[in-house]
Design a protein around this motif. Structure first.
Motif, PDB file in Angstrom:
ATOM      1  N   THR A 291       0.810  -1.220   0.000  1.00  0.00           N
ATOM      2  CA  THR A 291       0.000   0.000   0.000  1.00  0.00           C
ATOM      3  C   THR A 291       0.846   1.274   0.000  1.00  0.00           C
ATOM      4  O   THR A 291       0.353   2.329  -0.379  1.00  0.00           O
ATOM      5  N   ASN A 292       2.100   1.177   0.388  1.00  0.00           N
ATOM      6  CA  ASN A 292       2.964   2.354   0.352  1.00  0.00           C
ATOM      7  C   ASN A 292       3.478   2.627  -1.062  1.00  0.00           C
ATOM      8  O   ASN A 292       4.233   3.567  -1.272  1.00  0.00           O
ATOM      9  N   ARG A 293       3.050   1.832  -2.034  1.00  0.00           N
ATOM     10  CA  ARG A 293       3.455   2.005  -3.431  1.00  0.00           C
ATOM     11  C   ARG A 293       2.266   2.411  -4.307  1.00  0.00           C
ATOM     12  O   ARG A 293       2.249   2.166  -5.502  1.00  0.00           O
ATOM     13  N   ILE A 294       1.261   3.051  -3.696  1.00  0.00           N
ATOM     14  CA  ILE A 294       0.111   3.586  -4.433  1.00  0.00           C
ATOM     15  C   ILE A 294       0.263   5.104  -4.421  1.00  0.00           C
ATOM     16  O   ILE A 294       0.343   5.717  -3.355  1.00  0.00           O
ATOM     17  N   PHE A 295       0.298   5.682  -5.621  1.00  0.00           N
ATOM     18  CA  PHE A 295       0.565   7.108  -5.747  1.00  0.00           C
ATOM     19  C   PHE A 295      -0.537   7.799  -6.533  1.00  0.00           C
ATOM     20  O   PHE A 295      -1.295   7.168  -7.258  1.00  0.00           O
ATOM     21  N   THR A 296      -0.574   9.117  -6.391  1.00  0.00           N
ATOM     22  CA  THR A 296      -1.480   9.945  -7.161  1.00  0.00           C
ATOM     23  C   THR A 296      -0.686  11.092  -7.772  1.00  0.00           C
ATOM     24  O   THR A 296       0.430  11.388  -7.327  1.00  0.00           O
ATOM     25  N   SER A 297      -1.263  11.702  -8.800  1.00  0.00           N
ATOM     26  CA  SER A 297      -0.550  12.768  -9.500  1.00  0.00           C
ATOM     27  C   SER A 297      -1.533  13.726 -10.137  1.00  0.00           C
ATOM     28  O   SER A 297      -2.549  13.307 -10.691  1.00  0.00           O
ATOM     29  N   ASP A 298      -1.220  15.016 -10.074  1.00  0.00           N
ATOM     30  CA  ASP A 298      -2.010  16.024 -10.786  1.00  0.00           C
ATOM     31  C   ASP A 298      -1.625  16.059 -12.257  1.00  0.00           C
ATOM     32  O   ASP A 298      -2.386  16.510 -13.095  1.00  0.00           O
ATOM     33  N   SER A 299      -0.421  15.591 -12.586  1.00  0.00           N
ATOM     34  CA  SER A 299       0.087  15.710 -13.951  1.00  0.00           C
ATOM     35  C   SER A 299      -0.237  14.498 -14.826  1.00  0.00           C
ATOM     36  O   SER A 299       0.125  14.464 -15.985  1.00  0.00           O
ATOM     37  N   TYR A 300      -0.937  13.511 -14.281  1.00  0.00           N
ATOM     38  CA  TYR A 300      -1.320  12.330 -15.055  1.00  0.00           C
ATOM     39  C   TYR A 300      -2.813  12.107 -14.876  1.00  0.00           C
ATOM     40  O   TYR A 300      -3.306  12.080 -13.761  1.00  0.00           O
ATOM     41  N   GLN A 301      -3.527  11.937 -15.982  1.00  0.00           N
ATOM     42  CA  GLN A 301      -4.981  11.834 -15.897  1.00  0.00           C
ATOM     43  C   GLN A 301      -5.499  10.409 -15.840  1.00  0.00           C
ATOM     44  O   GLN A 301      -6.655  10.187 -15.516  1.00  0.00           O
ATOM     45  N   GLY A 302      -4.696   9.440 -16.162  1.00  0.00           N
ATOM     46  CA  GLY A 302      -5.146   8.050 -16.192  1.00  0.00           C
ATOM     47  C   GLY A 302      -4.679   7.276 -14.976  1.00  0.00           C
ATOM     48  O   GLY A 302      -4.535   7.821 -13.883  1.00  0.00           O
ATOM     49  N   ALA A 303      -4.457   5.991 -15.197  1.00  0.00           N
ATOM     50  CA  ALA A 303      -3.941   5.118 -14.153  1.00  0.00           C
ATOM     51  C   ALA A 303      -2.983   4.138 -14.806  1.00  0.00           C
ATOM     52  O   ALA A 303      -3.150   3.791 -15.980  1.00  0.00           O
ATOM     53  N   MET A 304      -1.969   3.712 -14.069  1.00  0.00           N
ATOM     54  CA  MET A 304      -1.031   2.749 -14.620  1.00  0.00           C
ATOM     55  C   MET A 304      -0.364   1.927 -13.533  1.00  0.00           C
ATOM     56  O   MET A 304      -0.205   2.382 -12.399  1.00  0.00           O
ATOM     57  N   TYR A 305      -0.040   0.700 -13.917  1.00  0.00           N
ATOM     58  CA  TYR A 305       0.757  -0.186 -13.083  1.00  0.00           C
ATOM     59  C   TYR A 305       2.183  -0.110 -13.598  1.00  0.00           C
ATOM     60  O   TYR A 305       2.428  -0.225 -14.799  1.00  0.00           O
ATOM     61  N   LEU A 306       3.118   0.118 -12.699  1.00  0.00           N
ATOM     62  CA  LEU A 306       4.527   0.216 -13.048  1.00  0.00           C
ATOM     63  C   LEU A 306       5.261  -0.970 -12.439  1.00  0.00           C
ATOM     64  O   LEU A 306       5.508  -0.994 -11.235  1.00  0.00           O
ATOM     65  N   PRO A 307       5.593  -1.965 -13.256  1.00  0.00           N
ATOM     66  CA  PRO A 307       6.273  -3.142 -12.722  1.00  0.00           C
ATOM     67  C   PRO A 307       7.753  -2.861 -12.493  1.00  0.00           C
ATOM     68  O   PRO A 307       8.378  -2.107 -13.222  1.00  0.00           O
ATOM     69  N   ALA A 308       8.267  -3.422 -11.458  1.00  0.00           N
ATOM     70  CA  ALA A 308       9.698  -3.377 -11.172  1.00  0.00           C
ATOM     71  C   ALA A 308       9.968  -4.489 -10.164  1.00  0.00           C
ATOM     72  O   ALA A 308       9.121  -4.774  -9.319  1.00  0.00           O
ATOM     73  N   PRO A 309      11.117  -5.100 -10.251  1.00  0.00           N
ATOM     74  CA  PRO A 309      11.368  -6.246  -9.371  1.00  0.00           C
ATOM     75  C   PRO A 309      11.173  -5.954  -7.883  1.00  0.00           C
ATOM     76  O   PRO A 309      10.596  -6.753  -7.170  1.00  0.00           O
ATOM     77  N   PHE A 310      11.615  -4.803  -7.423  1.00  0.00           N
ATOM     78  CA  PHE A 310      11.517  -4.511  -5.989  1.00  0.00           C
ATOM     79  C   PHE A 310      10.881  -3.162  -5.709  1.00  0.00           C
ATOM     80  O   PHE A 310      10.896  -2.688  -4.593  1.00  0.00           O
ATOM     81  N   ASN A 311      10.308  -2.540  -6.719  1.00  0.00           N
ATOM     82  CA  ASN A 311       9.815  -1.176  -6.542  1.00  0.00           C
ATOM     83  C   ASN A 311       8.560  -0.924  -7.371  1.00  0.00           C
ATOM     84  O   ASN A 311       8.383   0.160  -7.904  1.00  0.00           O
TER      85      ASN A 311
END
Length: 85
Positions: A27-47
């Motif tokens: 849950t500490n890897r859920i972010f929000t942004s004013d500069s992005y209008q959609g949603a995306m999953y960002l895969p990374a091995p440890f991040n």
């Protein structure tokens, strides 16, 4: 290049955190942004992370749980971001 901040857990977003917890997503890897209008999953091995734009949070509150489920689905089926040159 997006500027993001951790998504706050409150009455509006609690269902997102519950869904993440039920799927063992950090849950500490859920972010929000004013500069992005959609949603995306960002895969990374440890991040890995999920970014949900404020546009969705503010304008589609009845659909944000479905958006979160969709992004977690990318993780579940192993979608990876590819860069083609």
């Amino acid at each position: 290049n997006y500027t993001s901040t951790p998504l706050p857990r409150d009455a509006k977003t609690d269902a997102l955190f519950q869904l993440a917890e039920a799927n063992n997503f950090p849950t500490n890897r859920i972010f929000t942004s004013d500069s992005y209008q959609g949603a995306m999953y960002l895969p990374a091995p440890f991040n890995e992370a999920i970014l949900i734009g404020n546009h969705i949070l503010e304008n589609f509150p009845d659909q944000i749980t479905a958006v979160m489920a969709h992004e977690i689905g990318h993780r579940t089926i192993g979608n990876k971001v590819s860069l083609y040159i």
